[in-house]
Design a protein around this motif. Structure first.
Motif, short mmCIF file in Angstrom:
data_model
loop_
_atom_site.label_atom_id
_atom_site.label_comp_id
_atom_site.label_asym_id
_atom_site.label_seq_id
_atom_site.Cartn_x
_atom_site.Cartn_y
_atom_site.Cartn_z
N SER A 99 0.84 -1.20 0.00
CA SER A 99 0.00 0.00 0.00
C SER A 99 0.87 1.25 0.00
O SER A 99 1.93 1.28 0.62
CB SER A 99 -0.92 0.01 1.23
N GLY A 100 0.43 2.27 -0.73
CA GLY A 100 1.10 3.57 -0.75
C GLY A 100 0.16 4.62 -0.19
O GLY A 100 -1.06 4.53 -0.36
N SER A 101 0.72 5.64 0.46
CA SER A 101 -0.13 6.54 1.22
C SER A 101 0.34 7.99 1.14
O SER A 101 1.47 8.28 0.73
CB SER A 101 -0.17 6.09 2.69
N GLU A 102 -0.54 8.89 1.60
CA GLU A 102 -0.19 10.30 1.71
C GLU A 102 0.88 10.54 2.77
O GLU A 102 1.45 11.63 2.83
CB GLU A 102 -1.44 11.13 2.03
N ASP A 103 1.12 9.56 3.64
CA ASP A 103 2.14 9.74 4.67
C ASP A 103 3.57 9.50 4.15
O ASP A 103 4.52 9.40 4.93
CB ASP A 103 1.86 8.87 5.90
N CYS A 104 3.71 9.39 2.81
CA CYS A 104 5.01 9.26 2.12
C CYS A 104 5.65 7.89 2.28
O CYS A 104 6.82 7.71 1.92
CB CYS A 104 6.02 10.32 2.59
N SER A 131 9.60 11.74 -0.54
CA SER A 131 9.46 12.96 0.26
C SER A 131 8.05 13.54 0.18
O SER A 131 7.70 14.44 0.92
CB SER A 131 10.47 14.00 -0.21
N LYS A 132 7.24 13.00 -0.75
CA LYS A 132 5.83 13.42 -0.84
C LYS A 132 4.97 12.17 -0.95
O LYS A 132 5.48 11.06 -0.99
CB LYS A 132 5.63 14.34 -2.05
N GLY A 151 5.91 8.55 -6.44
CA GLY A 151 5.30 9.53 -5.55
C GLY A 151 5.11 10.87 -6.22
O GLY A 151 5.54 11.10 -7.36
N CYS A 152 4.49 11.79 -5.48
CA CYS A 152 4.28 13.14 -5.99
C CYS A 152 5.56 13.97 -5.90
O CYS A 152 5.54 15.16 -6.20
CB CYS A 152 3.14 13.80 -5.23
N ASP A 153 6.65 13.34 -5.46
CA ASP A 153 7.97 13.97 -5.56
C ASP A 153 8.59 13.71 -6.93
O ASP A 153 9.76 14.02 -7.16
CB ASP A 153 8.90 13.48 -4.45
N ASN A 154 7.80 13.11 -7.85
CA ASN A 154 8.20 12.82 -9.23
C ASN A 154 9.35 11.81 -9.31
O ASN A 154 10.12 11.81 -10.27
CB ASN A 154 8.60 14.11 -9.98
N VAL A 155 9.44 10.96 -8.30
CA VAL A 155 10.52 9.97 -8.22
C VAL A 155 9.92 8.57 -8.29
O VAL A 155 8.87 8.30 -7.69
CB VAL A 155 11.32 10.13 -6.91
#
Length: 432
Positions: A99-104, A131-132, A151-155
């Motif tokens: 699972s992936g989450s908003e908590d990074c 980091s995001k 992630g939303c850190d574009n990584v």
């Protein structure tokens, strides 16, 4: 939209049917997070659904047979401190889910054989490196213990779950949010769709982009890109006039599309689900009340419209059952788990046949749960095609290997096998 030309196809008469009410999963508070993931993941044992949770993020894991009304106090998987955005079952172990989450963070969980009895808040392993918020998690199709997250850190990070370490980190390739990531059939390449309107085909081990297409779809809304079994890339997106489009691309020549079709002007993001055995793509739009399906062939126009399954209510998300979870005796070629606001409704796609015999043409050998490679072999450069199994007598799940965690000198070791042993001098080996 598409030319209605009568062409020979065994899937022309595929029809969809929602199951009866008592076979649905009722009274589930499906997540309201504004994120364009499927919110649902299915395998031959369990259906997992991201749900509303106070004070963090949670998802529910239900054995397939546990239909009907789900008690409000039913246990959940609730270790994240922020909303869960994406979940994915491990293709090599039907009790392991990521699972992936908003908590990074990315977390990997081992679900008990018969499902949850109490809520689970302790994952087997926590993968920290983004980091995001983490919006995409997807397992490697052929290498055991390899998990990709974006992630939303574009990584994009590719993890060895067996050691809890990042093997590959792809930075500076995506200047904006990554909408989707997909492995190819043997897991040697990935393709990504990004907010900068580019489709990229990447060799993750060499950390290089081997093909890309700028403005694959010119609209600003999210795109999706998936690999087909022959190596071509199938995309969904929006035109400049906000019409929904689908496209077919050849990575060897990305200048011109193999095929592009306009569909309609709805604004729901199209989630593609692909069956590599039959070359059928199913498109489920978020907020739509329909599932469209298309057959991909080598003859023009390459993407052939088959039919549309329509219901009255819009879908919040969709789960797609792997081929080995289908009922071959009923000529079932696909099964979806459609999320409503308060329930999950299975939808069965069937090819009508008069014969009761096993239909070889509908069920060629399909990818089984055995992994041809270990994580270490894959990172060293080896590739392995999926190990195929026959569905002639239906798929009978074997006993899954346990995910074992041992803490030793602050190192985390996971061995997905039934036994593991400690050798002298604290060296480790796997019983495989």
């Amino acid at each position: 939209m598409f030319k209605r030309v009568v062409r020979q196809s065994k899937f022309r008469h595929v029809f969809g049917q929602a199951v009866k009410n008592d076979q649905c999963y009722d009274d589930i508070r499906v997540s309201r997070v504004t994120w364009d993931s499927a919110f649902c993941a299915v395998n031959p044992k369990f259906v997992a659904i991201i749900v509303e949770a106070s004070g963090g993020g949670a998802f529910m894991v239900l054995p397939l047979h546990k239909s009907g009304r789900i008690d409000k106090a039913y246990p959940t998987v609730c270790g994240h401190t922020g909303p869960v955005l994406d979940i994915d079952w491990c293709p090599h172990n039907d009790q392991v889910i990521a699972s992936g989450s908003e908590d990074c963070t990315v977390m990997v969980w081992q679900i008990p054989e018969n499902g949850l009895v109490t809520s689970m808040s302790e994952p087997v392993v926590v993968l920290e490196g983004h980091s995001k918020r983490v919006g995409i998690v997807t397992w490697h199709p052929t290498a055991r213990n390899v998990l990709l997250s974006a992630g939303c850190d574009n990584v994009v990070i590719i993890w060895n779950v067996g050691t809890g370490e990042a093997m590959i980190t792809l930075e500076d390739m995506h200047p904006d949010i990554i909408f989707s990531v997909c492995w190819n059939r043997n897991g040697s390449l990935i393709c990504t769709a990004c907010k900068d309107k580019k489709i990229r085909v990447i060799d993750p081990r060499k950390e290089e982009i081997i093909a890309e297409k700028d403005k694959a779809h010119e609209g600003a809304r999210p795109m999706r890109a998936i690999f087909l079994s022959d190596g071509k890339v199938f995309t969904t997106g929006f035109s400049r006039m906000s019409e929904r489009q689908l496209g077919l691309w050849d990575p060897d020549n990305m200048e011109e599309p193999v095929s592009v079709h306009e569909m309609d002007t709805s604004n729901g993001v199209l989630l593609p689900f692909y069956d590599p055995d039959t070359n059928v793509v199913y498109l489920c739009g978020k907020g739509d009340s329909s599932i469209r399906y298309f057959e991909i062939t080598d003859e023009a126009p390459f993407v052939h419209y088959l039919n549309t399954f329509t219901t009255k209510e819009p879908q919040r998300g969709m789960g797609y059952m792997p081929k080995r979870g289908l009922d071959v005796n009923k000529c079932e070629i696909a099964r979806f788990y459609k999320l409503h606001e308060r329930k999950c409704e299975p939808i069965i796609m069937t090819v009508p046949r008069k014969s009761d015999l096993f239909q070889d043409d509908l069920y060629p050998d399909t990818a089984g749960p055995e992994a041809p490679l270990e994580a270490e072999e894959w990172i060293e450069g080896k590739n392995g095609d999926p190990i195929l199994i026959s569905l002639k007598h239906g798929y009978i799940p074997g006993k899954n290997r346990d995910l074992k965690v041992i803490f030793l000198q602050a190192d985390l070791i996971i061995c997905i096998c039934s036994k593991s042993r400690i050798l002298k001098n604290l060296n480790w080996t796997c019983c495989n």
